[in-house]
Design a protein around this motif. Structure first.
Motif, mmCIF file in Angstrom:
data_model
loop_
_atom_site.group_PDB
_atom_site.id
_atom_site.type_symbol
_atom_site.label_atom_id
_atom_site.label_comp_id
_atom_site.label_asym_id
_atom_site.label_seq_id
_atom_site.Cartn_x
_atom_site.Cartn_y
_atom_site.Cartn_z
ATOM 1 N N VAL A 87 0.799 -1.473 0.036
ATOM 2 C CA VAL A 87 0.128 -0.072 0.026
ATOM 3 C C VAL A 87 0.843 1.483 -0.058
ATOM 4 O O VAL A 87 0.727 2.326 -0.839
ATOM 5 C CB VAL A 87 -0.984 0.006 1.256
ATOM 6 C CG1 VAL A 87 -1.605 1.297 1.424
ATOM 7 C CG2 VAL A 87 -1.895 -1.325 1.144
ATOM 8 N N ARG A 88 1.836 1.114 0.864
ATOM 9 C CA ARG A 88 2.659 2.503 0.989
ATOM 10 C C ARG A 88 3.650 2.652 -0.589
ATOM 11 O O ARG A 88 3.575 3.744 -0.903
ATOM 12 C CB ARG A 88 3.881 2.028 2.200
ATOM 13 C CG ARG A 88 4.470 3.556 2.522
ATOM 14 C CD ARG A 88 5.274 2.970 3.815
ATOM 15 N NE ARG A 88 4.555 2.499 4.977
ATOM 16 C CZ ARG A 88 4.575 1.648 5.741
ATOM 17 N NH1 ARG A 88 5.527 0.538 5.273
ATOM 18 N NH2 ARG A 88 3.641 1.304 6.597
ATOM 19 N N PHE A 89 3.985 1.635 -1.241
ATOM 20 C CA PHE A 89 4.592 1.726 -2.356
ATOM 21 C C PHE A 89 3.805 2.260 -3.354
ATOM 22 O O PHE A 89 3.906 3.458 -4.010
ATOM 23 C CB PHE A 89 4.986 0.264 -2.826
ATOM 24 C CG PHE A 89 5.847 0.152 -4.115
ATOM 25 C CD1 PHE A 89 7.191 0.848 -4.076
ATOM 26 C CD2 PHE A 89 5.279 -0.223 -5.376
ATOM 27 C CE1 PHE A 89 7.670 0.939 -5.334
ATOM 28 C CE2 PHE A 89 5.846 0.128 -6.218
ATOM 29 C CZ PHE A 89 7.191 0.606 -6.459
ATOM 30 N N THR A 90 2.400 1.848 -3.263
ATOM 31 C CA THR A 90 1.388 2.288 -4.277
ATOM 32 C C THR A 90 1.331 3.675 -4.068
ATOM 33 O O THR A 90 1.060 4.547 -5.087
ATOM 34 C CB THR A 90 0.018 1.298 -4.303
ATOM 35 O OG1 THR A 90 0.316 0.192 -4.152
ATOM 36 C CG2 THR A 90 -0.799 1.566 -5.351
ATOM 37 N N ALA A 91 0.960 4.410 -2.925
ATOM 38 C CA ALA A 91 0.819 5.523 -2.457
ATOM 39 C C ALA A 91 1.922 6.306 -3.028
ATOM 40 O O ALA A 91 1.601 7.549 -3.511
ATOM 41 C CB ALA A 91 0.579 5.587 -1.193
ATOM 42 N N ASP A 92 3.076 6.088 -2.912
ATOM 43 C CA ASP A 92 4.287 6.794 -3.242
ATOM 44 C C ASP A 92 4.581 6.745 -4.741
ATOM 45 O O ASP A 92 4.581 8.028 -5.273
ATOM 46 C CB ASP A 92 5.525 6.188 -2.665
ATOM 47 C CG ASP A 92 5.689 6.483 -1.307
ATOM 48 O OD1 ASP A 92 4.881 7.142 -0.537
ATOM 49 O OD2 ASP A 92 6.496 5.720 -0.744
ATOM 50 N N VAL A 93 4.013 5.831 -5.419
ATOM 51 C CA VAL A 93 3.884 5.882 -6.809
ATOM 52 C C VAL A 93 2.631 6.777 -7.302
ATOM 53 O O VAL A 93 2.920 7.762 -8.302
ATOM 54 C CB VAL A 93 3.529 4.407 -7.468
ATOM 55 C CG1 VAL A 93 3.569 4.612 -9.012
ATOM 56 C CG2 VAL A 93 4.955 3.534 -7.264
ATOM 57 N N LEU A 94 1.682 6.865 -6.652
ATOM 58 C CA LEU A 94 0.662 7.558 -7.026
ATOM 59 C C LEU A 94 0.831 8.875 -6.626
ATOM 60 O O LEU A 94 0.285 9.908 -7.762
ATOM 61 C CB LEU A 94 -0.725 6.963 -6.244
ATOM 62 C CG LEU A 94 -1.998 7.103 -6.840
ATOM 63 C CD1 LEU A 94 -2.247 6.332 -8.147
ATOM 64 C CD2 LEU A 94 -3.110 6.566 -5.800
ATOM 65 N N ALA A 95 1.601 9.413 -5.932
ATOM 66 C CA ALA A 95 1.821 10.672 -5.589
ATOM 67 C C ALA A 95 2.564 11.287 -6.684
ATOM 68 O O ALA A 95 2.579 12.433 -6.852
ATOM 69 C CB ALA A 95 2.539 10.661 -4.290
ATOM 70 N N GLY A 96 3.493 10.482 -7.506
ATOM 71 C CA GLY A 96 4.171 10.946 -8.157
ATOM 72 C C GLY A 96 3.680 11.105 -9.843
ATOM 73 O O GLY A 96 4.265 11.599 -10.635
ATOM 74 N N VAL A 97 2.588 10.389 -9.744
ATOM 75 C CA VAL A 97 1.602 10.403 -11.121
ATOM 76 C C VAL A 97 1.275 11.946 -11.512
ATOM 77 O O VAL A 97 0.774 12.572 -10.731
ATOM 78 C CB VAL A 97 0.730 9.619 -11.136
ATOM 79 C CG1 VAL A 97 -0.362 9.542 -12.064
ATOM 80 C CG2 VAL A 97 1.023 8.141 -10.939
ATOM 81 N N PRO A 114 -2.792 9.557 -2.092
ATOM 82 C CA PRO A 114 -1.648 9.428 -1.600
ATOM 83 C C PRO A 114 -1.129 10.336 -0.605
ATOM 84 O O PRO A 114 -0.539 9.974 0.704
ATOM 85 C CB PRO A 114 -0.714 9.336 -2.845
ATOM 86 C CG PRO A 114 -1.708 9.956 -3.820
ATOM 87 C CD PRO A 114 -2.862 10.010 -3.537
ATOM 88 N N ALA A 115 -1.271 11.486 -0.658
ATOM 89 C CA ALA A 115 -0.651 12.421 0.237
ATOM 90 C C ALA A 115 -1.240 12.563 1.570
ATOM 91 O O ALA A 115 -0.690 12.432 2.586
ATOM 92 C CB ALA A 115 -0.707 13.971 -0.309
ATOM 93 N N LEU A 116 -2.595 12.333 1.510
ATOM 94 C CA LEU A 116 -3.481 12.262 2.627
ATOM 95 C C LEU A 116 -3.138 11.050 3.448
ATOM 96 O O LEU A 116 -2.941 10.898 4.556
ATOM 97 C CB LEU A 116 -4.916 12.312 2.263
ATOM 98 C CG LEU A 116 -6.022 12.525 3.379
ATOM 99 C CD1 LEU A 116 -5.709 13.901 4.162
ATOM 100 C CD2 LEU A 116 -7.229 12.395 2.853
ATOM 101 N N ALA A 117 -2.969 9.821 2.758
ATOM 102 C CA ALA A 117 -2.814 8.723 3.299
ATOM 103 C C ALA A 117 -1.381 8.782 4.083
ATOM 104 O O ALA A 117 -1.119 8.293 5.372
ATOM 105 C CB ALA A 117 -2.878 7.509 2.698
ATOM 106 N N ARG A 118 -0.300 9.188 3.258
ATOM 107 C CA ARG A 118 0.971 9.250 3.946
ATOM 108 C C ARG A 118 1.068 10.156 4.952
ATOM 109 O O ARG A 118 1.532 10.174 6.115
ATOM 110 C CB ARG A 118 2.076 9.574 2.861
ATOM 111 C CG ARG A 118 2.386 8.378 1.771
ATOM 112 C CD ARG A 118 2.353 7.069 2.465
ATOM 113 N NE ARG A 118 3.779 7.008 3.394
ATOM 114 C CZ ARG A 118 5.033 6.598 3.008
ATOM 115 N NH1 ARG A 118 5.196 6.302 1.815
ATOM 116 N NH2 ARG A 118 5.599 6.483 3.945
ATOM 117 N N THR A 119 0.572 11.460 4.894
ATOM 118 C CA THR A 119 0.356 12.326 6.131
ATOM 119 C C THR A 119 -0.148 11.888 7.227
ATOM 120 O O THR A 119 0.117 11.992 8.462
ATOM 121 C CB THR A 119 -0.439 13.636 5.712
ATOM 122 O OG1 THR A 119 -0.001 14.304 4.257
ATOM 123 C CG2 THR A 119 0.138 14.818 6.284
ATOM 124 N N THR A 120 -1.544 11.348 6.920
ATOM 125 C CA THR A 120 -2.228 10.661 8.303
ATOM 126 C C THR A 120 -1.278 9.692 8.983
ATOM 127 O O THR A 120 -1.202 9.512 10.041
ATOM 128 C CB THR A 120 -3.637 9.792 7.771
ATOM 129 O OG1 THR A 120 -4.363 10.775 7.080
ATOM 130 C CG2 THR A 120 -4.202 9.366 8.944
#
Lengths: 283, 227, 252
Positions: free
Chosen positions: A105-115, A150-156
């Motif tokens: 999930v973390r990897f996906t979020a990081d990829v998504l943030a860069g899209v 992604p940003a919301l998930a990682r910030t949370t």
């Protein structure tokens, strides 16, 4: 004495240098703000907020429908994105570091943030617009929700992780189950920080244009329906800006100013919430 | 118990070492006082006896100092285990040592009295009893300083010897008094001296018992009073 | 003296990612008594405490072997829910950790409310706060934030919070180490009072504190129980040379 003097000189020089950097960084920002305010101010009127856009070549009218449309799209985006984003963040924070699902999930979020944001639009187009054979506010909302996730998930995750482990242990030691401890004790402790993150993420998606171009499209009339194309400030601005009519270009400048004000207000709200949190932490 | 490791806090280690040394010094002083007082009797030397009384004041001062040191360590270091036992035994031992010092001074008082009176023709020998008590005290102190249980047990056993010798001396003095009533005053003085030496032996035994408690952590006094 | 054993630890070993941090510990905790656990940092005393309410196994890679009997029943036995166990074996931590988003009242009530346990909340909260010797100081501001309390009051609030669920055993992990001497004395005084109704196990760095509050003391070193003796004995005449070296300060 001599050493003290040279130390003071060097300190002053360093201060001047950093101050200069600040000024250089501020120049483009301030000139942009000045440009928008000075050009947009002329078109700013009550009608801008209440009327629909006039026809090409005719009276300018306003962007009231687009302002409401941005509200509708952001509302639906938030409704979809916030629970998912915050939920994912809590999940990430509460799972072990070596948990494989969490890592994925973390990897996906990081990829998504860069899209690029336009890609989110294509996803929504493929998921909603193509099957429904219709552009809609909802499709725009899905695109924006994907963008805020992604940003919301990682910030949370970060904020929940920063809640002292002692609180979690305190809950568990009372015989409160782990999921209840997470939701009722740990998450509330991070609530103020998450509220700030939510406001900032909303401010960010409110200014998006690309993903909306082929999802919510545009609408020159009043509409709040989620299953219909809808006008938004950004798309309206884009269309007006590339039109050949001076009245519409003027409307674009005014819309830009309006957008600046809306995003500015959201950012200020985020600051107020964050400031209150800092105060609370001291009290 | 073998060689103990040193304290992590070296200033604490030094304070305990200094206290140990001071208690040993006090023991040596009172032992010397007993020896000098007895010699003053035998040699009829009033000046020598006077020096014992001066010495007693030094011993008293040492007792006050050791008391203070112990209180300070108790308050500031909160000793535990063998250190705690050492401090509490030191506090008790100095009382015994101080009493022995007083007894030596009393013996010195009798020595002055006897030196001023005409000498007895055949004075009974208090020197032997005195030597026995001195040895007892010196060994008890060594047992205390070295935490030597075996030595302390030996010293405790020697008390019977001291008591036996005292009884022998007592009977001898009683016989002499009945032989010639003119000597009663001087012989009574000697009887007091013998009694003082016997009491000093009891205090030395106390020191030995304290040394056993210090080393073993069990109280060997009054065995029957413990349920 | 009541000799009933409340908790019996039998051959307890604890592991962290395969490494043993506690080796074969066996000791009894008497009912309504205070057991102090002392030892240098890293000796396993905190791990030992966290085994008693199964908090240890929450850490990733943690496991235990051996038995811990609470009232004669193994707390690792089948059918024993660790969550339910923690209501019977409460815990207070090194730093006061009141829940910051809850009021003083809600903090004390949290254990009951979030566990949906029945009971007259007002009465339970008052009783717990009285038991923690905090009632008189907070009765007029129960709706206030725990953030307004001093460190010592916060710690007593946490004790009240733990007592509110009526545990049988109370574990305390260096409960006074973050407090000033006066606040710490109040907590110690409280421990003396708690003994009348609860069984207390307290981990402390402070040997004088262990000496002051406990009936028996266990000394841990390198993950092993070196000695468990009545407190007066352990501090005046320890059986083991290691203990002697530790309590007299001849260590490392």
């Amino acid at each position: 004495m001599k050493a003290a003097l040279s130390r003071r000189v060097r300190s002053a020089a360093a201060f001047l240098l950093t101050a200069l950097c600040v000024v250089i960084a501020l120049v483009p920002l301030l000139s942009l703000a000045w440009l928008v305010v000075s050009r947009g101010w002329a078109g700013f009127s009550w009608a801008l907020l209440t009327e629909v856009p006039g026809p090409p070549g005719g009276a300018p009218g306003g962007v009231g429908n687009a302002l409401a449309g941005t509200g509708v799209v952001v509302f639906w985006a938030a409704l979809l994105g916030l629970p998912l984003g915050i939920g994912a963040g809590v999940f990430l924070a509460e799972s072990d570091h070596d948990d494989r699902l969490a890592s994925a999930v973390r990897f996906t979020a990081d990829v998504l943030a860069g899209v690029p944001s336009i890609v989110a639009g294509i996803v929504a187009y493929g998921l909603i617009v193509a099957p429904m054979k219709r552009f809609s506010a909802l499709a725009g909302a899905v695109a924006l929700a994907v963008l805020m996730l992604p940003a919301l998930a990682r910030t949370t995750e970060e904020l929940v992780r920063r809640v002292p482990g002692a609180l979690r242990e305190g809950g568990l030691a009372l015989g409160i189950p782990q999921w209840k401890t997470s939701l009722r004790i740990v998450l509330p402790a991070a609530a103020a920080g998450i509220a700030t993150a939510v406001l900032l993420s909303i401010a960010r998606i409110a200014g998006e244009t690309g993903p909306l171009l082929f999802t919510s499209l545009n609408n020159a009339h009043w509409s709040l329906a989620p299953d219909q194309p809808i006008g938004t400030l950004t798309v309206q601005l884009y269309n007006d800006a590339i039109s050949p009519y001076p009245a519409m270009q003027q409307r674009a400048w005014a819309t830009a100013l309006l957008l600046l004000v809306v995003v500015g207000l959201l950012n200020m709200a985020a600051r107020v919430v964050a400031g209150r949190r800092a105060e609370g932490a001291h009290g | 118990m073998g060689m103990m490791r040193r304290h992590t806090d070296r200033s604490y280690e030094a304070e305990l070492a200094a206290l140990r040394e001071k208690v040993a010094r006090m023991g040596a002083r009172v032992e010397g006082a007993v020896a000098t007082a007895t010699r003053a009797i035998v040699q009829r030397d009033a000046a020598m006896a006077e020096s014992v009384r001066v010495e007693d004041r030094l011993v008293n001062r040492l007792e006050v100092e050791i008391d203070e040191d112990c209180r300070r360590i108790l308050a500031l270091r909160q000793p535990a285990g063998s250190d705690l036992r050492f401090i509490t035994t030191a506090l008790k031992i100095v009382v015994d040592l101080e009493r022995i010092g007083d007894l030596a001074a009393n013996i010195a008082g009798r020595a002055i009295e006897l030196a001023e009176a005409p000498p007895l023709l055949s004075p009974p020998d208090v020197g032997r009893l005195s030597e026995l008590v001195q040895a007892q005290l010196s060994r008890a102190m060594r047992a205390f300083v070295d935490s030597d249980v075996a030595l302390a047990e030996e010293v405790k056993g020697e008390d019977d010897l001291v008591d036996a010798l005292y009884m022998k001396l007592f009977n001898q003095l009683l016989g002499l008094m009945m032989e010639d009533s003119r000597n009663i005053r001087r012989l009574t003085a000697l009887m007091f001296v013998a009694k003082h030496l016997e009491r000093a032996g009891d205090h030395a035994t106390n020191v030995a018992e304290m040394a056993i408690y210090l080393a073993r952590g069990t109280d060997v006094r009054h065995p029957r009073s413990r349920a | 003296m009541d000799e009933t054993v409340r908790m019996a630890v039998r051959g307890l070993s604890a592991f962290h990612r395969g490494t043993a941090v506690l080796h074969n510990v066996t000791l009894d905790v008497r009912d309504r008594s205070v057991l102090a656990v002392i030892g240098p940092s890293g000796c396993g005393k905190s791990t030992f405490l966290r085994c008693l309410n199964r908090m240890h196994e929450l850490a990733p890679g943690a496991s235990v072997t051996g038995e811990i009997l609470l009232d004669g029943r193994d707390i690792h036995g089948p059918g024993v829910d660790p969550v339910a166990l923690r209501r019977r074996v409460g815990m207070v931590f090194q730093r006061p950790n009141p829940f910051p988003t809850m009021s003083i009242f809600e903090n004390v009530a949290a254990g009951l409310r979030l566990n949906r346990m029945a009971g007259d909340l007002d009465a339970v909260v008052e009783r717990a706060l009285r038991a923690a010797a905090l009632w008189d100081e907070v009765k007029d501001r129960l709706r206030g934030s725990p953030g307004s309390l001093s460190g010592g009051q916060q710690q007593r609030l946490c004790i009240a919070r733990a007592l509110a669920v009526e545990p049988e055993v109370l574990l305390m992990d260096e409960p006074a180490s973050a407090l000033d001497p006066i606040a710490s004395a109040r907590v110690e005084d409280l421990v003396h009072e708690l003994k009348a109704r609860y069984t207390v196990v307290i981990v402390t760095h402070n040997m004088q504190q262990a000496a002051r509050v406990s009936d028996s003391t266990a000394f841990f070193y390198l993950g092993r129980l070196v000695e468990h003796s009545p407190t007066a004995e352990l501090f005046t005449n320890p059986r083991e040379e290691r203990t002697e070296e530790y309590v007299t300060g001849r260590f490392g």
